[in-house]
Design an enzyme around this catalytic site. Structure first.
Site, mmCIF file in Angstrom:
data_model
loop_
_atom_site.group_PDB
_atom_site.id
_atom_site.type_symbol
_atom_site.label_atom_id
_atom_site.label_comp_id
_atom_site.label_asym_id
_atom_site.label_seq_id
_atom_site.Cartn_x
_atom_site.Cartn_y
_atom_site.Cartn_z
ATOM 1 N N PRO A 2 0.822 -1.096 -0.029
ATOM 2 C CA PRO A 2 -0.094 0.011 -0.137
ATOM 3 C C PRO A 2 0.977 1.136 0.006
ATOM 4 O O PRO A 2 1.729 1.342 0.552
ATOM 5 C CB PRO A 2 -0.974 0.066 1.281
ATOM 6 N N GLU A 3 0.579 2.266 -0.691
ATOM 7 C CA GLU A 3 1.207 3.592 -0.842
ATOM 8 C C GLU A 3 0.340 4.700 -0.561
ATOM 9 O O GLU A 3 -0.897 4.293 0.046
ATOM 10 C CB GLU A 3 1.546 3.685 -2.389
ATOM 11 N N HIS A 109 -5.798 -14.276 9.245
ATOM 12 C CA HIS A 109 -4.656 -13.176 9.341
ATOM 13 C C HIS A 109 -4.730 -12.096 10.145
ATOM 14 O O HIS A 109 -3.931 -10.845 9.937
ATOM 15 C CB HIS A 109 -4.467 -12.663 7.815
ATOM 16 N N ARG A 128 1.553 -11.341 5.896
ATOM 17 C CA ARG A 128 2.828 -11.578 5.691
ATOM 18 C C ARG A 128 3.617 -11.001 7.185
ATOM 19 O O ARG A 128 4.710 -11.035 7.309
ATOM 20 C CB ARG A 128 3.466 -10.785 4.655
ATOM 21 N N ARG A 170 22.236 15.378 -7.149
ATOM 22 C CA ARG A 170 21.770 13.768 -6.898
ATOM 23 C C ARG A 170 22.283 13.045 -8.206
ATOM 24 O O ARG A 170 21.716 13.336 -9.158
ATOM 25 C CB ARG A 170 20.583 13.545 -6.302
#
Ligand SMILES: [Zn+2]
Length: 298
Positions: A2-3, A109, A128, A170
């Protein structure tokens, strides 16, 4: 994983549902969820608390509690925060009633369960088990905790100038630069690919090589990619479910991410997949320009 758009979707759905409710009891079913804090200590601190709202910072969920406290949660790889309206008889991940004695996939879960005063339950599920939670005791401590997190891309502070300062000098590839949470909070693998495509920038271009027009294009592209994600209710490639346990639709709207071999939506050249800093990266080799490193002195 998820972002920002996925976490934002959960926030927008659950904030109005949770605001003003009490947490009758917190049950931590997996000690790993709140380590190093012992589960009993967190359960005691959160039990009886009133919820003042659900907010977001980067990819973090902030559950505001009375007394200026915040329970910070991170979904990591496969975590979900789901409101289970019908208690144990409803499977939020599938949105259906269960047969008697059947265990829901979410429940298998389940890592933590908030029993709310009104009978509903808030579930943190995570196959997970990389998801985590910790309690922050004051507003000042919360600010300090996030001091090293980068700018919020949907805030007014995220300007082409800000991006230029962060990128100056950078040599890291643009893809890696966008994933760096200390510069930009909330962008992950999906939305970095989508933003670079929208900005017509090659993922391997050195971050410091952007000129003012590129900075402006990238800022706009990051915002547009994230807003599209929120509009689509997030992306459910693997385990992500929204706050109601339903799948997002953004995975059907991807421009390049996971589209290897498919025609570019702009020029029809097949989309290419490469690996940048260990992350699968998708781009159009024809219309995403690879910038050259700029000379230091000119
Ligand atoms: Zn193209």
């Amino acid at each position: 994983m998820p972002e920002l758009p996925e976490v934002e979707t959960v926030c927008r759905q659950l904030d109005p549902e949770l605001c003003g409710t009490t947490i009758e009891r917190l049950e931590v079913l997996d000690p790993r969820w709140c380590r190093p804090e012992p589960p009993a200590k967190l359960e005691k601190a959160v039990g009886g608390a009133t919820v003042e709202g659900l907010d977001r910072r980067g990819k973090y969920l902030l559950l505001g509690l009375d007394g200026d406290r915040t329970l910070v949660m991170h979904l990591r790889m496969t975590g979900n925060l789901v409101l289970a309206e019908g208690g144990d008889t409803l499977d939020p991940s599938e949105g259906r009633r269960l047969y008697e004695g059947e265990r829901s996939t979410s429940e298998r879960h389940l890592r933590a369960r908030f029993r709310l005063g009104d009978g509903r339950e808030l579930w943190f599920t995570d196959p997970r088990r990389f998801g985590e939670a910790f309690l922050v005791e004051s507003e000042a401590a919360l600010v300090a905790r996030f001091a090293k997190l980068g700018v919020e891309p949907l805030s007014d502070e995220f300007t082409p100038e800000h991006l230029g300062e962060a990128a100056a000098g950078r040599t890291a590839p643009l893809k890696s630069f966008l994933l760096d949470q200390s510069r930009l909070a909330g962008v992950g693998n999906i939305y970095a690919d989508e933003a670079l495509f929208r900005a017509r920038l090659h993922p391997l271009s050195p971050a410091g090589s952007m000129r003012p027009e590129h900075l402006e294009a990238l800022r706009d592209a990051v915002v547009a990619a994230l807003e599209a994600g929120i509009e689509g209710g997030g992306a459910s490639i693997d385990d992500y479910r929204d706050g109601r346990g339903e799948r997002g639709t953004m995975q059907d709207e991807f421009l390049v991410h996971t589209r290897e071999g498919e025609p570019c939506p702009r020029c029809e050249t097949p989309i290419v997949k490469i690996v940048v800093s260990g992350r699968s990266t998708y781009y159009c080799p024809s219309c995403q320009v690879r910038l050259r490193r700029r000379a230091r002195r000119r």
